[in-house]
Every structure is written in C-alpha cells, then in structure tokens.
Write a protein that holds these residues in place. Sequence first.
Motif, mmCIF file in Angstrom:
data_model
loop_
_atom_site.group_PDB
_atom_site.id
_atom_site.type_symbol
_atom_site.label_atom_id
_atom_site.label_comp_id
_atom_site.label_asym_id
_atom_site.label_seq_id
_atom_site.Cartn_x
_atom_site.Cartn_y
_atom_site.Cartn_z
ATOM 1 N N LYS A 1 115.381 55.673 63.203
ATOM 2 C CA LYS A 1 114.455 54.602 63.657
ATOM 3 C C LYS A 1 115.003 53.200 63.448
ATOM 4 O O LYS A 1 114.958 52.384 64.351
ATOM 5 C CB LYS A 1 113.156 54.626 62.850
ATOM 6 C CG LYS A 1 112.247 55.746 63.022
ATOM 7 C CD LYS A 1 110.960 55.505 62.271
ATOM 8 C CE LYS A 1 111.063 55.120 60.819
ATOM 9 N NZ LYS A 1 111.523 56.098 59.879
ATOM 10 N N SER B 1 108.487 47.854 59.430
ATOM 11 C CA SER B 1 107.252 47.796 58.639
ATOM 12 C C SER B 1 107.425 48.430 57.265
ATOM 13 O O SER B 1 106.747 48.047 56.303
ATOM 14 C CB SER B 1 106.088 48.453 59.397
ATOM 15 O OG SER B 1 106.357 49.819 59.617
ATOM 16 N N ALA C 1 109.763 47.969 55.272
ATOM 17 C CA ALA C 1 110.258 46.936 54.344
ATOM 18 C C ALA C 1 109.098 46.238 53.639
ATOM 19 O O ALA C 1 109.235 45.788 52.489
ATOM 20 C CB ALA C 1 111.113 45.919 55.099
ATOM 21 N N TYR D 1 106.134 47.670 52.774
ATOM 22 C CA TYR D 1 105.677 48.563 51.705
ATOM 23 C C TYR D 1 106.685 48.558 50.550
ATOM 24 O O TYR D 1 106.321 48.619 49.378
ATOM 25 C CB TYR D 1 105.482 49.990 52.248
ATOM 26 C CG TYR D 1 104.318 50.095 53.200
ATOM 27 C CD1 TYR D 1 103.018 50.273 52.725
ATOM 28 C CD2 TYR D 1 104.487 50.005 54.575
ATOM 29 C CE1 TYR D 1 101.932 50.364 53.587
ATOM 30 C CE2 TYR D 1 103.415 50.087 55.454
ATOM 31 C CZ TYR D 1 102.147 50.261 54.950
ATOM 32 O OH TYR D 1 101.072 50.335 55.801
ATOM 33 N N ARG D 2 107.957 48.477 50.907
ATOM 34 C CA ARG D 2 108.996 48.445 49.875
ATOM 35 C C ARG D 2 108.917 47.157 49.055
ATOM 36 O O ARG D 2 109.100 47.178 47.830
ATOM 37 C CB ARG D 2 110.383 48.570 50.531
ATOM 38 C CG ARG D 2 110.684 49.963 51.034
ATOM 39 C CD ARG D 2 112.000 50.022 51.794
ATOM 40 N NE ARG D 2 112.315 51.376 52.207
ATOM 41 C CZ ARG D 2 113.012 52.245 51.476
ATOM 42 N NH1 ARG D 2 113.498 51.872 50.307
ATOM 43 N NH2 ARG D 2 113.234 53.465 51.896
ATOM 44 N N ARG E 1 116.011 48.448 48.782
ATOM 45 C CA ARG E 1 116.655 49.720 49.182
ATOM 46 C C ARG E 1 117.100 50.538 47.979
ATOM 47 O O ARG E 1 117.735 51.578 48.146
ATOM 48 C CB ARG E 1 117.879 49.453 50.072
ATOM 49 C CG ARG E 1 117.594 48.604 51.293
ATOM 50 C CD ARG E 1 116.830 49.344 52.370
ATOM 51 N NE ARG E 1 116.162 48.419 53.277
ATOM 52 C CZ ARG E 1 115.163 48.723 54.080
ATOM 53 N NH1 ARG E 1 114.706 49.973 54.116
ATOM 54 N NH2 ARG E 1 114.590 47.834 54.834
ATOM 55 N N VAL F 1 107.779 54.232 46.616
ATOM 56 C CA VAL F 1 107.071 53.575 47.728
ATOM 57 C C VAL F 1 105.999 54.460 48.390
ATOM 58 O O VAL F 1 104.993 53.946 48.904
ATOM 59 C CB VAL F 1 108.090 53.024 48.771
ATOM 60 C CG1 VAL F 1 108.873 54.131 49.432
ATOM 61 C CG2 VAL F 1 107.408 52.153 49.811
ATOM 62 N N ALA F 2 106.163 55.777 48.357
ATOM 63 C CA ALA F 2 105.157 56.642 48.991
ATOM 64 C C ALA F 2 103.791 56.470 48.327
ATOM 65 O O ALA F 2 102.751 56.582 48.989
ATOM 66 C CB ALA F 2 105.593 58.104 48.942
ATOM 67 N N ALA G 1 102.221 53.351 49.750
ATOM 68 C CA ALA G 1 101.812 53.520 51.142
ATOM 69 C C ALA G 1 100.614 54.450 51.303
ATOM 70 O O ALA G 1 100.062 54.574 52.396
ATOM 71 C CB ALA G 1 102.996 54.044 51.958
ATOM 72 N N ARG H 1 97.167 49.717 52.925
ATOM 73 C CA ARG H 1 97.521 49.908 54.345
ATOM 74 C C ARG H 1 96.766 48.922 55.223
ATOM 75 O O ARG H 1 97.322 48.357 56.159
ATOM 76 C CB ARG H 1 97.235 51.346 54.786
ATOM 77 C CG ARG H 1 98.004 52.398 54.031
ATOM 78 C CD ARG H 1 98.105 53.687 54.822
ATOM 79 N NE ARG H 1 98.948 53.530 55.972
ATOM 80 C CZ ARG H 1 100.282 53.696 55.949
ATOM 81 N NH1 ARG H 1 100.902 54.051 54.861
ATOM 82 N NH2 ARG H 1 100.989 53.501 57.055
ATOM 83 N N GLY I 1 108.080 52.301 62.133
ATOM 84 C CA GLY I 1 107.380 52.719 60.924
ATOM 85 C C GLY I 1 106.918 54.160 61.022
ATOM 86 O O GLY I 1 107.638 55.028 61.541
ATOM 87 N N ILE J 1 102.837 53.242 63.603
ATOM 88 C CA ILE J 1 102.813 52.093 64.507
ATOM 89 C C ILE J 1 102.111 52.451 65.831
ATOM 90 O O ILE J 1 101.213 51.738 66.282
ATOM 91 C CB ILE J 1 104.246 51.556 64.756
ATOM 92 C CG1 ILE J 1 104.937 51.241 63.423
ATOM 93 C CG2 ILE J 1 104.211 50.325 65.661
ATOM 94 C CD1 ILE J 1 104.176 50.290 62.518
ATOM 95 N N ARG K 1 109.663 63.296 50.767
ATOM 96 C CA ARG K 1 109.072 62.119 51.427
ATOM 97 C C ARG K 1 108.327 62.520 52.689
ATOM 98 O O ARG K 1 107.270 61.984 52.987
ATOM 99 C CB ARG K 1 110.159 61.088 51.733
ATOM 100 C CG ARG K 1 110.696 60.449 50.484
ATOM 101 C CD ARG K 1 111.742 59.422 50.809
ATOM 102 N NE ARG K 1 111.187 58.284 51.516
ATOM 103 C CZ ARG K 1 111.899 57.439 52.252
ATOM 104 N NH1 ARG K 1 113.167 57.617 52.421
ATOM 105 N NH2 ARG K 1 111.314 56.412 52.813
ATOM 106 N N ASP L 1 104.465 61.600 53.377
ATOM 107 C CA ASP L 1 104.087 60.808 54.555
ATOM 108 C C ASP L 1 103.145 61.576 55.490
ATOM 109 O O ASP L 1 102.266 61.000 56.116
ATOM 110 C CB ASP L 1 105.339 60.398 55.357
ATOM 111 C CG ASP L 1 106.172 59.330 54.645
ATOM 112 O OD1 ASP L 1 105.623 58.650 53.748
ATOM 113 O OD2 ASP L 1 107.359 59.183 54.986
ATOM 114 N N ARG M 1 99.323 62.425 53.560
ATOM 115 C CA ARG M 1 98.382 61.454 53.001
ATOM 116 C C ARG M 1 97.151 61.369 53.900
ATOM 117 O O ARG M 1 97.210 61.611 55.118
ATOM 118 C CB ARG M 1 99.034 60.083 52.799
ATOM 119 C CG ARG M 1 99.405 59.399 54.063
ATOM 120 C CD ARG M 1 99.786 57.930 53.849
ATOM 121 N NE ARG M 1 100.342 57.446 55.086
ATOM 122 C CZ ARG M 1 101.624 57.147 55.287
ATOM 123 N NH1 ARG M 1 102.480 57.221 54.327
ATOM 124 N NH2 ARG M 1 102.035 56.759 56.482
#
Length: 230
Positions: free
Chosen positions: A24, A42, A44, A46-47, A98, A106-107, A110, A116, A138, A141, A184, A188, A191
């Motif tokens: 992506k 996007s 970035a 959340y990170r 990163r 990060v999960a 998010a 969110r 993302g 999106i 991950r 993702d 959730r």
Amino acid sequence: MHPGFPLRSAGTVVAIDGPAGSGKSTLARLLARELGFRYLDSGAMYRALTLKALREGAGVRDGSAMAALLARTDIRLETGGEGQRTLLDGEDVSAEIRTAAVTEAVAHTAAHPAVREGMVGLQRRFALQEEGGVVVEGRDIGTVVFPDAVLKFYLDASPDERARRRAAQSGGRPEEEEEAILRRDGADESRAVAPLRQARDALRIDTTGLDVGQVLARLLGPARERLALP
Ligand code: DC
C-alpha cells in the motif's frame, strides 16, 4: 469543460486499503506522484499517537486515556518531494514511528473507538484542506473514512510474500516477520470498530508475485479511466 474536472476538485479521494506488507505505502506514494495528487499515510497518524503514549508512559490499552492524549496532540502530515513527513507536536518523528516498539503497540491505539473517531476527523480535514486530489492509504479508508471515494483499491498478497517484503526492509528473519504479520492481521481484522475489510466497491489486486511497476500499472489504468485523465 473537461469531463474529468469535477472528479479532481478539492476532496477527490483515491482510497487504498489492505493488510501490512501488501504494498500500500509504496504504491500509494507512486500513484499520487503519477496523478499529481497529495498522499496521506493514515497509519502514520496512529503511529505518532502511539509514540507519544510510549514516551509519556500512558497506557495504550486505556481508551479514554488515549482519547484524552489525542485531544492534546498536534499531528500533522506534510507531503514533500520524497514522501511524507510526520510531525508530532511540531517534531519530525518520521523515522521514530517505524521502530519495533511503536509497531508492536500501535494495534492497541487503533482499536479504541474514540481514538478512531478523532483520527477520521483529521483525515477528512486533510483531504479537504487544499485544491486537488489525494491518495489515502490505510485499513478503513474505503469503508469508513471516505465511503464516497471516487476510486477504491484493496491490495493483498500472501502472508509469506508480505513477510519476505517486510524482512527485506527490516533486515529481520522472514519467519519472525510472518508471525508478526499474522498477529497484526488478526488484530486489524477482528477489532470491533472499523476492522480491516474490503469495501464492496473496491478493486482487489493480489500483488503476490508482481513487482512494483506491474502493480502501479494495474492501479493507473482504472485511475486514469475514472478520473478521465489522458
Ligand atoms: O499501515 P501501518 O502499519 O502504518 O498501520 C499502523 C497501525 O494502524 C496498524 O495496526 C493498523 C492501524 N491503522 C488503522 O487501524 N486504520 C488506518 N486507517 C491505518 C492504520
């Protein structure tokens, strides 16, 4: 009037969703460059919030603490010649977001509905802020943030191919990367709010075995057609 004009006015969004390692980020950046659009990563955002929580010792599992943290955080994304800069309260954190510690945590960030909601507001504002279009990548999106995007892609690849790509970037071992990727994916996809899934009207592209140029060609065809570009 050029037939494509209304489709390229402010707020024109091309959405790219997909799991970690699906290509992506690379493809969204290249597609934006080809189309003359801005680019928004996007993840970035959340990170960046996760990084701030880790620095302050705030618990990323605590939804109300994280929402409160977001309310007093300034996250900006700037698109430049060589990609995107992520600014956290004015500090360039493009590299630090990163690190493995942020990627691991990060999960949790998010997964919180209030976080969110705040992020979706920021992302919509970003897309409307200037003339011209934007490629946004993302997980939600095409489904949640921009359900009316003019064009939606869903990129995917086999878990072992995604792990190989990640290992090539990180210098890590593919087996470990695959484990992390599957973890991950699970977070993702499972959730409760805005899980990763393909929008019904998204074009799915399996990038397994394709190089960057081949995937870009598959994105550019529909994009040129949809945006009425030469
Ligand atoms: O794409 P990435 O690895 O930078 O994403 C970081 C995390 O943020 C990942 O756990 C998925 C999550 N994310 C999300 O839930 N929604 C988005 N629109 C973008 C990323």
